[in-house]
Design an enzyme around this catalytic site. Structure first.
Site, mmCIF file in Angstrom:
data_model
loop_
_atom_site.group_PDB
_atom_site.id
_atom_site.type_symbol
_atom_site.label_atom_id
_atom_site.label_comp_id
_atom_site.label_asym_id
_atom_site.label_seq_id
_atom_site.Cartn_x
_atom_site.Cartn_y
_atom_site.Cartn_z
ATOM 1 N N TYR A 158 35.331 50.417 76.921
ATOM 2 C CA TYR A 158 33.931 50.167 77.273
ATOM 3 C C TYR A 158 33.246 51.430 77.792
ATOM 4 O O TYR A 158 32.038 51.592 77.657
ATOM 5 C CB TYR A 158 33.853 49.040 78.302
ATOM 6 N N LYS A 165 26.360 49.517 82.776
ATOM 7 C CA LYS A 165 26.285 48.178 83.346
ATOM 8 C C LYS A 165 26.360 48.225 84.875
ATOM 9 O O LYS A 165 25.704 47.428 85.561
ATOM 10 C CB LYS A 165 27.407 47.296 82.790
#
Length: 259
Positions: A158, A165
């Site tokens: 990720y 995020k």
């Protein structure tokens, strides 16, 4: 359109609809079924895809061009909504993007320009959208809801999207502090992995899917976003009128379970 649903009479701006597998699409669908009016946004080459997908909703709705990196386009959306509705009950931020170099396990190799793009589109845009819409949201004591993927830990592959995020989650807290005096709530839904177009573009994302199916106490269906859509819509409704700065996990309980 239902007249007695949980968001009957509400007016929502929903971003992030690309296909009918998009989390935002199911929020828009459910919002209409529960009595709300909806306007979607699309950007760049994806605009026509959003327009086609909008035709799959229960009710016809407009799609406005809104590239969140272009202030003039955001202002045009604000002006449209002011003329159209005069106020705004809810804004769904379902936008995320990272260049290829920022994903897939090459964390140390991503150049700043690519990282900056990921942070701008995936995190800063929450503030970039919310601030211009604040007068419309304040008029309705409205709600801003964003979609996130748990940024409290580092995930395989990720990479910089995880950093973005984390920035999104912090941005939501500062927005909650800044917009709260105007009666505007800002919350996030931390969803488990759903097989959307965005998820498919992340190399190795299947690792997330396998782990969730095995470890989530309530189980997890990577093809079913109904629970995420319902929770998001409740946060956009008046039923969470005293909640802001919160991250609601809709992930089958995975976040609460250690390795």
């Amino acid at each position: 359109m239902a007249g007695d649903g949980i968001v009957a009479g509400k007016k929502f701006l929903i971003t992030g609809v690309l296909t009918d597998a998009s989390l935002a699409f199911n929020v828009a669908r459910l919002a209409q079924e529960q009595g709300a009016e909806v306007v979607l946004t699309g950007a760049g080459r994806g605009l026509r895809l959003t327009e086609r997908t909008a035709r799959k909703l229960p009710e016809p709705c407009d799609v406005l061009a809104c590239d969140v990196t272009v202030p003039d386009e955001i202002e045009a959306v604000r002006a449209d909504l002011e003329q159209r509705w005069g106020s705004l009950d809810g804004l769904l931020h379902a936008i995320g993007f990272a260049p290829e170099s920022c994903l897939g396990g090459s964390f140390l190799d991503a150049p700043w320009d690519d990282v900056a793009t990921a942070v701008h589109i995936s995190a800063y845009s929450l503030a970039g959208l919310s601030a211009p819409m604040a007068p419309l949201l304040a008029a309705a004591k409205g709600s801003v809801v964003g979609l996130t993927f748990d940024a409290s830990v580092a995930w395989p592959v990720y990479d910089w999207m995880g950093v973005a995020k984390a920035a999104l989650e912090s941005t939501a807290r500062y927005l909650a502090k800044s917009l709260g005096p105007q009666g505007i709530r800002v919350n996030l839904v931390s969803a488990g992995p759903i097989r959307t177009m965005a998820a498919k573009s992340i190399p190795g994302f299947a690792e997330f899917e396998d782990a969730w199916v095995k470890r989530a106490p309530l189980g997890w269906d990577i093809n079913d976003s109904e629970a995420v859509a319902r929770s998001t819509l409740v946060l956009m409704s008046d039923w969470f009128g005293g909640t802001t700065g919160e991250i609601v996990h809709v992930d089958g309980g995975y976040h609460a379970i250690g390795a």
